[in-house]
Scaffold this motif. Structure first.
Motif, mmCIF file in Angstrom:
data_model
loop_
_atom_site.group_PDB
_atom_site.id
_atom_site.type_symbol
_atom_site.label_atom_id
_atom_site.label_comp_id
_atom_site.label_asym_id
_atom_site.label_seq_id
_atom_site.Cartn_x
_atom_site.Cartn_y
_atom_site.Cartn_z
ATOM 1 N N GLU A 210 0.830 -1.212 0.000
ATOM 2 C CA GLU A 210 0.000 0.000 0.000
ATOM 3 C C GLU A 210 0.864 1.262 0.000
ATOM 4 O OE1 GLU A 210 -3.127 -0.570 2.981
ATOM 5 O OE2 GLU A 210 -3.302 -2.678 2.398
ATOM 6 N N ILE A 211 2.031 1.159 -0.624
ATOM 7 C CA ILE A 211 2.990 2.271 -0.562
ATOM 8 C C ILE A 211 2.466 3.537 -1.255
ATOM 9 C CG2 ILE A 211 4.343 1.608 -2.603
ATOM 10 C CD1 ILE A 211 6.870 2.311 -0.829
ATOM 11 N N TYR A 212 1.488 3.381 -2.160
ATOM 12 C CA TYR A 212 0.913 4.564 -2.832
ATOM 13 C C TYR A 212 -0.395 5.028 -2.196
ATOM 14 C CZ TYR A 212 4.426 3.660 -6.386
ATOM 15 O OH TYR A 212 5.628 3.482 -7.025
ATOM 16 N N GLU A 213 -0.673 4.608 -0.981
ATOM 17 C CA GLU A 213 -1.993 4.888 -0.399
ATOM 18 C C GLU A 213 -2.356 6.372 -0.411
ATOM 19 O OE1 GLU A 213 -2.827 4.646 3.785
ATOM 20 O OE2 GLU A 213 -0.731 4.928 4.318
ATOM 21 N N HIS A 214 -1.367 7.243 -0.250
ATOM 22 C CA HIS A 214 -1.677 8.676 -0.164
ATOM 23 C C HIS A 214 -1.901 9.313 -1.529
ATOM 24 C CE1 HIS A 214 -1.284 8.887 4.089
ATOM 25 N NE2 HIS A 214 -0.047 8.460 4.078
ATOM 26 N N ILE A 215 -1.554 8.580 -2.587
ATOM 27 C CA ILE A 215 -1.753 9.159 -3.925
ATOM 28 C C ILE A 215 -2.901 8.388 -4.556
ATOM 29 C CG2 ILE A 215 -0.619 9.865 -6.073
ATOM 30 C CD1 ILE A 215 2.066 9.311 -4.455
ATOM 31 N N ASN A 216 -4.089 8.796 -4.147
ATOM 32 C CA ASN A 216 -5.303 8.054 -4.503
ATOM 33 C C ASN A 216 -6.364 9.095 -4.835
ATOM 34 O OD1 ASN A 216 -7.760 6.656 -4.361
ATOM 35 N ND2 ASN A 216 -7.002 5.251 -2.798
ATOM 36 N N PHE A 217 -6.885 9.029 -6.066
ATOM 37 C CA PHE A 217 -7.831 10.057 -6.507
ATOM 38 C C PHE A 217 -9.277 9.611 -6.359
ATOM 39 C CE2 PHE A 217 -3.906 10.243 -9.147
ATOM 40 C CZ PHE A 217 -3.339 11.336 -8.508
ATOM 41 N N THR A 218 -9.490 8.470 -5.698
ATOM 42 C CA THR A 218 -10.869 7.974 -5.566
ATOM 43 C C THR A 218 -11.502 8.425 -4.251
ATOM 44 O OG1 THR A 218 -10.266 5.950 -4.393
ATOM 45 C CG2 THR A 218 -10.258 5.836 -6.796
ATOM 46 N N GLY A 219 -10.745 9.117 -3.419
ATOM 47 C CA GLY A 219 -11.290 9.459 -2.108
ATOM 48 C C GLY A 219 -10.566 8.643 -1.065
ATOM 49 N N ALA A 220 -11.203 7.588 -0.593
ATOM 50 C CA ALA A 220 -10.605 6.842 0.521
ATOM 51 C C ALA A 220 -9.761 5.665 0.031
ATOM 52 C CB ALA A 220 -11.709 6.333 1.417
ATOM 53 N N HIS A 221 -8.715 5.383 0.785
ATOM 54 C CA HIS A 221 -7.890 4.207 0.505
ATOM 55 C C HIS A 221 -8.478 3.002 1.254
ATOM 56 C CE1 HIS A 221 -4.407 1.605 0.089
ATOM 57 N NE2 HIS A 221 -4.404 1.442 1.401
ATOM 58 N N ALA A 222 -8.542 1.856 0.594
ATOM 59 C CA ALA A 222 -9.064 0.655 1.264
ATOM 60 C C ALA A 222 -7.943 -0.355 1.469
ATOM 61 C CB ALA A 222 -10.164 0.032 0.406
ATOM 62 N N SER A 223 -7.900 -0.949 2.666
ATOM 63 C CA SER A 223 -6.885 -1.965 2.996
ATOM 64 C C SER A 223 -7.561 -3.327 3.098
ATOM 65 C CB SER A 223 -6.247 -1.661 4.356
ATOM 66 O OG SER A 223 -5.527 -0.466 4.320
ATOM 67 N N ILE A 224 -7.019 -4.317 2.413
ATOM 68 C CA ILE A 224 -7.636 -5.657 2.456
ATOM 69 C C ILE A 224 -7.538 -6.258 3.864
ATOM 70 C CG2 ILE A 224 -5.568 -6.904 1.647
ATOM 71 C CD1 ILE A 224 -7.575 -8.713 0.030
ATOM 72 N N GLY A 225 -6.569 -5.800 4.650
ATOM 73 C CA GLY A 225 -6.412 -6.296 6.019
ATOM 74 C C GLY A 225 -7.616 -6.004 6.906
ATOM 75 N N ASN A 226 -8.524 -5.157 6.425
ATOM 76 C CA ASN A 226 -9.765 -4.889 7.165
ATOM 77 C C ASN A 226 -10.830 -5.952 6.946
ATOM 78 O OD1 ASN A 226 -9.644 -2.498 8.676
ATOM 79 N ND2 ASN A 226 -9.395 -1.362 6.764
ATOM 80 N N CYS A 227 -10.644 -6.798 5.957
ATOM 81 C CA CYS A 227 -11.673 -7.801 5.654
ATOM 82 C C CYS A 227 -11.557 -8.934 6.665
ATOM 83 C CB CYS A 227 -11.487 -8.347 4.237
ATOM 84 S SG CYS A 227 -11.625 -7.066 2.989
ATOM 85 N N PRO A 228 -12.654 -9.268 7.354
ATOM 86 C CA PRO A 228 -12.568 -10.245 8.441
ATOM 87 C C PRO A 228 -11.987 -11.600 8.009
ATOM 88 C CG PRO A 228 -14.870 -9.695 7.892
ATOM 89 C CD PRO A 228 -13.990 -8.734 7.151
ATOM 90 N N GLU A 229 -12.231 -12.001 6.761
ATOM 91 C CA GLU A 229 -11.772 -13.325 6.312
ATOM 92 C C GLU A 229 -10.251 -13.437 6.304
ATOM 93 O OE1 GLU A 229 -13.714 -11.280 4.611
ATOM 94 O OE2 GLU A 229 -15.637 -12.256 4.233
ATOM 95 N N VAL A 230 -9.540 -12.305 6.123
ATOM 96 C CA VAL A 230 -8.074 -12.386 5.980
ATOM 97 C C VAL A 230 -7.329 -11.503 6.990
ATOM 98 C CG1 VAL A 230 -8.126 -13.017 3.526
ATOM 99 C CG2 VAL A 230 -8.078 -10.603 4.166
#
Ligand code: PMP
Ligand code: GLU
Length: 402
Positions: A210-230
């Motif tokens: 997620e090294i480019y998380e701050h350069i995101n033009f969609t609004g919010a950055h999403a992290s897959i680590g938030n998904c309960p399954e993983v």
């Protein structure tokens, strides 16, 4: 005296490709040294200087004598700042003991590969992918399994394609979002679909860069680590190079399940030890400070994105994507294959990148290096003036091909 003719090099390193991004950056410098005015759009490196307040923190650390070895996984101050940042900005729970700081995210990913892979283990890499992923997997003895999508799918792989690629040898899946080289961003829903597929494969880990998380033009950055399954088997990779314009400071990190963090620390303890002490002090300060300068850089990248999209779209034959993050654009340039300017025939994207460097004096990188031989990667981390010039030179050089 007898002289040896056999190469002393290991098979592992002999068969490894040189990094194409670094090679093109070097070639660009060489053409420039010959007196040509080269516009360098090859290297993924912010053209901004590191924000002043971060440099000041480094100077303070130096004056305070923070010049000794640090703990191998990083100073507690920095690991605490990273743990807080993960919670505050990404909603992720990694304790300071689960953080390992390294000499750049590149080393972080290499650590993961060596810590997790046995000979023949497979890694599902979502393509197009950053050039060093496959090389690092291979040098660690693993086997890259490439799952790719083209421009018509915005270069994003579906969860079902990942399911098909998983075997009983799969150790982890590896991808970046925002993506280098395409600029594509996986949405929270797309990441959730991937996590749901992985629910059926409990031994497969996720390495999320997620090294480019701050350069995101969609609004919010999403992290897959938030998904309960993983959640409990995601290794989140990040670093300071892109969001804080700190490429030369060499500072990256992971948050990982404890056992994996400990293994990376053990490995790093034998290989390189803790990262640079002064850079770590500056990094802790960066994370604990206001993100104003980072946001200003993102906005500048946003303006440049519009400019480069608009410029490239006007070139006949270029199929242009609309990147949602990072600072790369990844057009499909296959319409130019087979064309010639009378002297140079363009067989593929490697030839096209070379042609543009030598005849338009614009350095780019062939898509072949990223698992997409029909494409060209253009980094738009350059001034608006340079980008306008580059687009006009590219248009002119391509216009000579028929
Ligand atoms: N991941 C991605 C996707 C990258 O583009 C880069 C390039 N810098 C890295 C990791 C490594 O970054 P660094 O080693 O500078 O932290
Ligand atoms: N990651 C950047 C790029 O893709 C920097 C060079 C490198 O480390 O490969 O251009």
């Amino acid at each position: 005296m007898s002289t040896t003719t056999a190469s002393p090099l290991s098979k592992r390193v002999s068969s490894m490709e040189e990094s194409a991004t670094l090679r093109m950056a070097q070639l660009g410098r060489e053409v420039m040294a010959q007196g040509h005015d080269v516009i360098s759009l090859s290297l993924g490196e912010p053209d901004f200087d590191t924000p002043e307040h971060i440099k000041e923190a480094a100077k303070r650390a130096l004056d305070a004598g923070e010049t000794k070895y640090t703990p191998v996984p990083g100073t507690l101050k920095l690991r605490q700042a990273i743990s807080d940042k993960f919670k505050r900005e990404n909603g992720l729970d990694y304790k300071p003991s689960q953080i390992v700081v390294s000499n750049g995210a590149k080393q972080s990913i290499a650590n993961i590969c060596f810590a997790l892979l046995d000979e023949g283990d497979e890694v599902v890499i979502l393509a197009p992918f950053w050039v060093s992923y496959s090389a690092m997997v291979e040098v660690a003895g693993g086997k890259p399994v490439i799952v790719g999508a083209g421009i018509e799918d915005d270069y994003k792989v579906s969860a079902e394609m990942i399911r098909e690629a998983i075997t009983d040898r799969t150790k982890f899946i590896l991808f970046s979002s925002p993506c280098n080289p395409t600029g594509s961003v996986y949405t929270a829903d797309e990441l959730s679909a991937i996590a749901k597929v992985l629910a059926d494969f409990p031994d497969v880990y996720v390495v999320s860069d997620e090294i480019y998380e701050h350069i995101n033009f969609t609004g919010a950055h999403a992290s897959i680590g938030n998904c309960p399954e993983v959640k409990d088997r995601t290794i989140t990779v990040n670093g300071f190079s892109k969001g804080f314009a700190m490429t030369g400071w060499r500072l990256g990190y992971i948050g990982a399940p404890q056992e994996i963090a400990d293994a990376c620390t053990k490995l790093q303890g034998q290989n390189t030890s803790g990262a640079n002490s002064i850079a770590q002090a500056a990094g802790a300060h960066a994370l604990n400070s206001d993100l104003g300068p980072t946001i200003a850089m993102k906005e500048a990248f946003g303006r440049r994105r519009e400019l480069i999209i608009e410029g490239l779209e006007k070139i006949d034959g270029m199929k242009v994507n609309r990147p949602q993050g990072a600072f790369y654009i990844f057009p499909d340039v296959s319409a130019f294959f087979g064309k010639s300017d009378g002297e140079n025939t363009i067989k593929d994207a490697d030839d096209l990148a070379e042609y543009l460097l030598l005849h338009a004096h614009v350095a780019t990188v062939t898509g072949g290096a990223f698992g997409a031989p029909e494409c060209l990667r253009i980094s738009y981390a350059a001034s608006e003036e340079q980008l306008k010039q580059a687009v006009s030179r590219i248009a002119e050089a391509l216009g000579r091909l028929s």
